[in-house]
Design a protein around this motif. Structure first.
Motif, PDB file in Angstrom:
ATOM      1  N   ARG A 562       0.836  -1.213   0.000  1.00 45.82           N
ATOM      2  CA  ARG A 562       0.000   0.000   0.000  1.00 45.82           C
ATOM      3  C   ARG A 562       0.869   1.261   0.000  1.00 45.82           C
ATOM      4  O   ARG A 562       0.557   2.231  -0.688  1.00 45.82           O
ATOM      5  N   LEU A 563       1.982   1.239   0.765  1.00 42.59           N
ATOM      6  CA  LEU A 563       2.849   2.422   0.801  1.00 42.59           C
ATOM      7  C   LEU A 563       3.503   2.643  -0.561  1.00 42.59           C
ATOM      8  O   LEU A 563       3.605   3.777  -1.042  1.00 42.59           O
ATOM      9  N   LEU A 564       3.946   1.562  -1.208  1.00 38.83           N
ATOM     10  CA  LEU A 564       4.534   1.690  -2.534  1.00 38.83           C
ATOM     11  C   LEU A 564       3.540   2.298  -3.513  1.00 38.83           C
ATOM     12  O   LEU A 564       3.877   3.209  -4.280  1.00 38.83           O
ATOM     13  N   GLN A 565       2.310   1.824  -3.461  1.00 35.83           N
ATOM     14  CA  GLN A 565       1.279   2.363  -4.363  1.00 35.83           C
ATOM     15  C   GLN A 565       0.984   3.818  -4.038  1.00 35.83           C
ATOM     16  O   GLN A 565       0.819   4.654  -4.940  1.00 35.83           O
ATOM     17  N   SER A 566       0.942   4.154  -2.758  1.00 39.26           N
ATOM     18  CA  SER A 566       0.641   5.525  -2.337  1.00 39.26           C
ATOM     19  C   SER A 566       1.720   6.500  -2.814  1.00 39.26           C
ATOM     20  O   SER A 566       1.415   7.577  -3.333  1.00 39.26           O
ATOM     21  N   LEU A 567       2.992   6.123  -2.633  1.00 37.52           N
ATOM     22  CA  LEU A 567       4.076   7.010  -3.074  1.00 37.52           C
ATOM     23  C   LEU A 567       4.068   7.154  -4.590  1.00 37.52           C
ATOM     24  O   LEU A 567       4.324   8.238  -5.131  1.00 37.52           O
ATOM     25  N   GLY A 568       3.765   6.056  -5.287  1.00 43.98           N
ATOM     26  CA  GLY A 568       3.664   6.132  -6.744  1.00 43.98           C
ATOM     27  C   GLY A 568       2.559   7.065  -7.189  1.00 43.98           C
ATOM     28  O   GLY A 568       2.714   7.819  -8.158  1.00 43.98           O
ATOM     29  N   GLN A 569       1.434   7.028  -6.492  1.00 42.26           N
ATOM     30  CA  GLN A 569       0.324   7.917  -6.836  1.00 42.26           C
ATOM     31  C   GLN A 569       0.682   9.383  -6.601  1.00 42.26           C
ATOM     32  O   GLN A 569       0.228  10.261  -7.326  1.00 42.26           O
ATOM     33  N   ARG A 570       1.509   9.645  -5.597  1.00 44.92           N
ATOM     34  CA  ARG A 570       1.950  11.031  -5.378  1.00 44.92           C
ATOM     35  C   ARG A 570       2.766  11.527  -6.585  1.00 44.92           C
ATOM     36  O   ARG A 570       2.613  12.674  -7.013  1.00 44.92           O
ATOM     37  N   LEU A 571       3.641  10.653  -7.099  1.00 44.59           N
ATOM     38  CA  LEU A 571       4.401  11.037  -8.292  1.00 44.59           C
ATOM     39  C   LEU A 571       3.478  11.236  -9.485  1.00 44.59           C
ATOM     40  O   LEU A 571       3.687  12.136 -10.302  1.00 44.59           O
ATOM     41  N   ILE A 597      13.407   8.939 -10.523  1.00 43.22           N
ATOM     42  CA  ILE A 597      11.954   9.122 -10.423  1.00 43.22           C
ATOM     43  C   ILE A 597      11.257   8.242 -11.441  1.00 43.22           C
ATOM     44  O   ILE A 597      10.296   7.525 -11.118  1.00 43.22           O
ATOM     45  N   ALA A 598      11.744   8.254 -12.695  1.00 44.12           N
ATOM     46  CA  ALA A 598      11.159   7.379 -13.709  1.00 44.12           C
ATOM     47  C   ALA A 598      11.352   5.919 -13.331  1.00 44.12           C
ATOM     48  O   ALA A 598      10.442   5.083 -13.500  1.00 44.12           O
ATOM     49  N   GLN A 599      12.521   5.581 -12.795  1.00 49.66           N
ATOM     50  CA  GLN A 599      12.808   4.199 -12.405  1.00 49.66           C
ATOM     51  C   GLN A 599      11.841   3.728 -11.317  1.00 49.66           C
ATOM     52  O   GLN A 599      11.344   2.590 -11.366  1.00 49.66           O
ATOM     53  N   ALA A 600      11.572   4.584 -10.341  1.00 54.69           N
ATOM     54  CA  ALA A 600      10.653   4.206  -9.262  1.00 54.69           C
ATOM     55  C   ALA A 600       9.259   3.915  -9.808  1.00 54.69           C
ATOM     56  O   ALA A 600       8.598   2.957  -9.389  1.00 54.69           O
ATOM     57  N   LEU A 601       8.787   4.728 -10.756  1.00 53.61           N
ATOM     58  CA  LEU A 601       7.472   4.476 -11.359  1.00 53.61           C
ATOM     59  C   LEU A 601       7.474   3.171 -12.153  1.00 53.61           C
ATOM     60  O   LEU A 601       6.473   2.438 -12.174  1.00 53.61           O
ATOM     61  N   ILE A 602       8.585   2.866 -12.806  1.00 53.50           N
ATOM     62  CA  ILE A 602       8.667   1.635 -13.612  1.00 53.50           C
ATOM     63  C   ILE A 602       8.590   0.401 -12.718  1.00 53.50           C
ATOM     64  O   ILE A 602       7.797  -0.523 -12.974  1.00 53.50           O
ATOM     65  N   VAL A 603       9.408   0.354 -11.643  1.00 58.46           N
ATOM     66  CA  VAL A 603       9.408  -0.853 -10.802  1.00 58.46           C
ATOM     67  C   VAL A 603       8.119  -0.958  -9.996  1.00 58.46           C
ATOM     68  O   VAL A 603       7.597  -2.056  -9.772  1.00 58.46           O
ATOM     69  N   SER A 604       7.579   0.184  -9.589  1.00 58.99           N
ATOM     70  CA  SER A 604       6.305   0.158  -8.862  1.00 58.99           C
ATOM     71  C   SER A 604       5.181  -0.278  -9.779  1.00 58.99           C
ATOM     72  O   SER A 604       4.363  -1.141  -9.435  1.00 58.99           O
ATOM     73  N   GLY A 605       5.139   0.301 -10.980  1.00 58.29           N
ATOM     74  CA  GLY A 605       4.092  -0.044 -11.938  1.00 58.29           C
ATOM     75  C   GLY A 605       4.158  -1.486 -12.383  1.00 58.29           C
ATOM     76  O   GLY A 605       3.131  -2.100 -12.711  1.00 58.29           O
ATOM     77  N   SER A 606       5.370  -2.063 -12.394  1.00 59.85           N
ATOM     78  CA  SER A 606       5.497  -3.468 -12.808  1.00 59.85           C
ATOM     79  C   SER A 606       4.834  -4.410 -11.820  1.00 59.85           C
ATOM     80  O   SER A 606       4.538  -5.562 -12.156  1.00 59.85           O
ATOM     81  N   ARG A 607       4.598  -3.938 -10.596  1.00 55.88           N
ATOM     82  CA  ARG A 607       3.930  -4.756  -9.582  1.00 55.88           C
ATOM     83  C   ARG A 607       2.417  -4.577  -9.600  1.00 55.88           C
ATOM     84  O   ARG A 607       1.707  -5.265  -8.864  1.00 55.88           O
ATOM     85  N   MET A 608       1.935  -3.634 -10.412  1.00 57.29           N
ATOM     86  CA  MET A 608       0.500  -3.318 -10.393  1.00 57.29           C
ATOM     87  C   MET A 608      -0.052  -3.364 -11.808  1.00 57.29           C
ATOM     88  O   MET A 608      -0.069  -2.354 -12.508  1.00 57.29           O
ATOM     89  N   PRO A 609      -0.463  -4.547 -12.280  1.00 62.37           N
ATOM     90  CA  PRO A 609      -1.033  -4.654 -13.631  1.00 62.37           C
ATOM     91  C   PRO A 609      -2.191  -3.682 -13.821  1.00 62.37           C
ATOM     92  O   PRO A 609      -3.038  -3.519 -12.938  1.00 62.37           O
ATOM     93  N   GLY A 610      -2.189  -3.001 -14.964  1.00 58.69           N
ATOM     94  CA  GLY A 610      -3.254  -2.036 -15.236  1.00 58.69           C
ATOM     95  C   GLY A 610      -2.976  -0.649 -14.711  1.00 58.69           C
ATOM     96  O   GLY A 610      -3.720   0.290 -14.999  1.00 58.69           O
ATOM     97  N   SER A 611      -1.903  -0.506 -13.929  1.00 62.53           N
ATOM     98  CA  SER A 611      -1.575   0.815 -13.393  1.00 62.53           C
ATOM     99  C   SER A 611      -0.948   1.687 -14.460  1.00 62.53           C
ATOM    100  O   SER A 611      -0.233   1.207 -15.352  1.00 62.53           O
ATOM    101  N   ASP A 612      -1.192   3.004 -14.379  1.00 64.89           N
ATOM    102  CA  ASP A 612      -0.569   3.952 -15.309  1.00 64.89           C
ATOM    103  C   ASP A 612       0.885   4.251 -14.951  1.00 64.89           C
ATOM    104  O   ASP A 612       1.587   4.922 -15.701  1.00 64.89           O
ATOM    105  N   GLN A 613       1.322   3.769 -13.784  1.00 61.22           N
ATOM    106  CA  GLN A 613       2.661   4.128 -13.331  1.00 61.22           C
ATOM    107  C   GLN A 613       3.739   3.584 -14.261  1.00 61.22           C
ATOM    108  O   GLN A 613       4.711   4.278 -14.574  1.00 61.22           O
ATOM    109  N   LEU A 614       3.598   2.347 -14.712  1.00 65.05           N
ATOM    110  CA  LEU A 614       4.597   1.774 -15.602  1.00 65.05           C
ATOM    111  C   LEU A 614       4.663   2.548 -16.908  1.00 65.05           C
ATOM    112  O   LEU A 614       5.750   2.929 -17.372  1.00 65.05           O
ATOM    113  N   LYS A 615       3.521   2.803 -17.522  1.00 61.01           N
ATOM    114  CA  LYS A 615       3.477   3.539 -18.788  1.00 61.01           C
ATOM    115  C   LYS A 615       4.086   4.928 -18.619  1.00 61.01           C
ATOM    116  O   LYS A 615       4.871   5.396 -19.453  1.00 61.01           O
ATOM    117  N   THR A 616       3.739   5.598 -17.521  1.00 60.99           N
ATOM    118  CA  THR A 616       4.249   6.946 -17.279  1.00 60.99           C
ATOM    119  C   THR A 616       5.751   6.921 -17.041  1.00 60.99           C
ATOM    120  O   THR A 616       6.497   7.765 -17.556  1.00 60.99           O
TER     121      THR A 616
END
Length: 751
Positions: A562-571, A597-616
């Motif tokens: 949940r914390l990983l997702q929350s920090l990703g959403q802040r970005l 910053i881009a790297q954090a979104l990539i690794v976080s998004g890779s754990r959340m299928p359907g999330s925009d974080q990986l694409k972003t």
């Protein structure tokens, strides 16, 4: 010679009143006439914000004082795709120290560059030398107007002779004779006319010619000295016409006021031809010998004038072997004697005029244009690597620890070094000990770090430092410790805390030492909660990378998910607020450690299928890769000396190893997530920066010490080998070697 379809020129241009503007105009017209199948145009350097009323061939205007204007012009040139760019270079017409703004354009432009040097300094100062070295590096051909210039390029600047073209200053094709008619048209009938032409200013030596006039008039009573040309506009802006008035007063004091005429105007080519034709003798009394070219001298010589000149470099070469008369500098008596001797011997003077006119046929503009077209063809016919680093250099085979050991003691790793020697005065910091601990974790062992006992001992030291840095009272890591082992704060910066969380989070999953793992887990659980109250996007990103690693060991920890997702959403909130079509980023400035910053979104998004974080994250990293790739194909990180504010001027220096390391790591994570080989290429591009794939073509990695220089500056390397820089290189190499090993294993499995 290659066929050239598009030719671009950069320099001052008419109606600007300066010699470079006139030269660029004349060269453009001659080349255009001599290459009718080519399309040619001008990028004009302007010295005033409102510019000039330029003719149609001027497509681009460059504000000499605005660094961003150079980038815009480079982008326009790249869009227009000329086969060659011909640059007129003179110290003083481009902005920045010693005209260094020009380098901003040359670093970006794709076309091969042919540079005409209107000044070549045999004894440049530091800034002038830096600009010249870079100008030479980025030019496919160097044009000089005299053999002396070629000799200086070879001897002083070590330029390959094969890269140099000696092409004379162009002149109009003026017939010999017609002096009496021209004198009549100018109302100089019955006078023996001496002429000096050009923008008026100190340094032309005209006062010595005026002081020579009393002795000349005594022997030649009908002598008339015509000083033709407007006062230099920059001089007028500073002091008005004070210098011209001082010369007029000097003529009166010498009693020759009626024999000296000041014609204060910038004359048309037609009027200048009339004055040249009317002149009996042309005077260039310049006191400074270090003048490699004089357009006025070339013009007078080619028009068939008898010339009396001081021996500055161009005159010494052009007037050799009796083609003119050379007199000592700052010597009025020598000038008067030479002039009187010529005027008293009309047969000798006429022979000199005929010889000058004959020799001048090689300097008329059509002939000069053909020489330039030959140089353009040579430049366009070969790919010019801006430096020799574009050929792929093999990866160093192992990660070496000797400099890391040199920088460490029983407490931890020191922050800074003087050259390759630890600087005790600056003490230690959590940032660098977190990085050093990461280097000791098992992912780098494919890179050859050995023996393992040494690695384990160093890891223990760095982890002990992190444990001591943690302050249980506030749940924060301290950052700075003095050499006397005194903490200098109760809590460090948010970013240093995020890096420590990253290090211990990685230790939870990667260390093979059970004691290290348990201590990492204890520190991680005690420190990670503070990140929720942080406001720094980089601190969030560093912590996200640590949480991602922690979850490899403890995938069932829903709170960390949940914390990983929350920090990703802040970005993502920042991304939506800041990003635009031309600015694909989540802040209004690119500062430091950007790719994390881009790297954090990539690794976080890779754990959340359907999330925009990986694409972003991938989109942001792609944009970052594009703006940090120079036109010649190498990695150019945003400099720390001002960074890159949105709608502002990008800093190219000081370039930091931290940026190359972040790009290597982020691109490798993008490769692991997407399996796209292009990311491996981007990672290698960034890594090559350490090996010399950079703006200066200089390696930052020191193979003698195993360390890495602290940065790339305009004049060279920052040769100190501090912890951050050396660890950035070693961590990057470890990741590159690990990726290479993974690829090799994949190939074996396929086979």
């Amino acid at each position: 010679m290659n066929s050239l379809s598009r030719i671009a020129f950069l320099g001052g241009y008419v109606p600007r009143l300066c010699g470079i503007a006139t030269f660029t105009h004349d060269l453009f017209r001659a080349v255009n006439a001599g290459s009718p199948g080519s399309e040619a145009w001008i990028a004009a350097v302007t010295d005033r914000p409102d510019g000039y009323d330029y003719p149609p061939e001027v497509r681009l205007k460059l504000d000499e004082r605005d660094p961003d204007s150079y980038r815009r012009v480079a982008r326009h040139l790249n869009f227009s795709r000329p086969d060659v760019l011909c640059v007129q270079h003179e110290f003083g017409i481009y902005g920045g120290p010693a005209g260094s703004h020009l380098l901003t354009l040359l670093k970006e432009v794709n076309a091969p560059v042919v540079t005409t040097l209107h000044t070549i300094l045999a004894n440049p100062d530091i800034d002038q030398r830096r600009v010249m070295d870079e100008l030479i590096r980025r030019s496919a051909r160097m044009v000089v107007m005299a053999e002396r210039g070629a000799r200086i390029l070879r001897d002083v600047y070590d330029v390959d002779p094969q890269k140099i073209d000696v092409i004379p200053h162009g002149i109009p094709d003026v017939p010999l004779g017609g002096g009496e008619q021209a004198k009549k048209e100018l109302s100089y009938e019955g006078r023996r006319v001496l002429l000096t032409f050009g923008l008026l200013g100190p340094g032309k030596g005209i006062e010595y010619a005026i002081r020579a006039m009393p002795a000349i008039v005594e022997q030649v009573p009908d002598a008339l000295y015509v000083i033709l040309g407007a006062t230099h506009p920059h001089l007028v802006a500073r002091e008005g016409e004070r210098y011209r008035r001082s010369l007029e007063e000097l003529a009166k004091e010498c009693g020759v006021g009626k024999h000296v005429v000041f014609d204060n105007r910038f004359v048309s080519p037609e009027d200048l031809e009339r004055f040249m034709t009317a002149a009996d003798i042309y005077l260039t009394p310049y006191p400074n010998e270090a003048q490699i070219t004089s357009g006025t001298l070339a013009r007078a010589f080619g028009a068939g004038k008898a010339v009396v000149s001081t021996p500055y470099w161009h005159a010494e070469e052009l007037l050799a072997e009796g083609a003119g008369v050379l007199v000592p500098s700052r010597d009025a008596e020598a000038i008067s004697q030479a002039v009187c001797r010529l005027l008293g011997n009309p047969e000798q003077m006429m022979a000199m005029c005929r010889r000058a006119h004959q020799d001048g046929r090689a300097m008329i503009w059509p002939a000069v244009a053909q020489r330039y077209l030959e140089a353009f063809g040579k430049a366009a016919s070969r790919a010019l690597p801006v430096a020799g680093f574009l050929a792929r250099t093999p990866l160093p085979p192992v990660v070496r620890l000797e400099h890391v050991e040199r920088m460490s003691d029983g407490t931890g790793i020191f922050q800074h070094a003087t050259y390759n020697v630890p600087n005790f005065h600056e003490g230690y910091c959590t940032d660098d000990n977190a990085r050093a601990f990461l280097l000791c974790l098992p992912f780098d062992r494919t890179g050859g770090v050995a023996p393992l006992e040494k690695v384990d001992r160093l890891a223990t030291t760095y982890l002990a430092f992190l444990a001591a840095a943690f302050n249980p009272a506030n749940g924060r890591f301290r950052n700075f410790m003095s050499h006397g082992r005194v903490w200098l704060e109760e809590a460090g910066s948010e970013d240093s805390h995020g890096r420590a969380v990253w290090a211990v989070g990685t230790g939870c999953s990667r260390t093979r030492n059970d004691g290290h793992r348990m201590l990492c887990l204890q520190l991680f659980q005690g420190a990670v909660g503070a990140v929720e109250g942080f406001t720094s996007p980089r601190a969030w990103a560093f912590a996200m990378l640590g949480i991602h690693e922690y979850l490899k060991a403890f995938p069932g920890d829903l709170g960390m998910h949940r914390l990983l997702q929350s920090l990703g959403q802040r970005l993502m909130v920042l991304w939506k607020r800041c990003s635009r079509r031309d600015w694909r980023w989540c802040e209004d400035i690119l500062s430091y450690d950007n790719a994390r910053i881009a790297q954090a979104l990539i690794v976080s998004g890779s754990r959340m299928p359907g999330s925009d974080q990986l694409k972003t994250g991938l989109e942001a990293l792609q944009w970052l890769a594009e703006i940090q790739t120079a036109s010649a194909g190498y990695f150019r990180p945003v400099g720390s000396n001002g960074f890159y504010p949105r709608k502002g001027v990008r800093a190219d220096y000081d370039q930091q190893p931290l940026e190359a390391q972040a790009m290597v790591s982020a691109c490798l994570d993008a490769w692991r997530v997407t399996s796209q080989p292009a990311w491996l290429k981007e990672a290698r591009r960034a890594f090559d920066w350490f090996l010399g794939g950079n703006d200066l073509g200089l390696p930052l990695f020191d193979s003698a010490t195993g360390g890495c220089c602290d940065g790339l500056q305009p004049a060279g390397l920052n040769v100190n080998q501090g912890a951050e820089s050396s660890l950035a290189f070693s961590l990057s190499l470890a990741e590159m070697l690990a990726a290479e090993a993974t690829l090799s294993e994949s190939v074996k499995q396929i086979a």
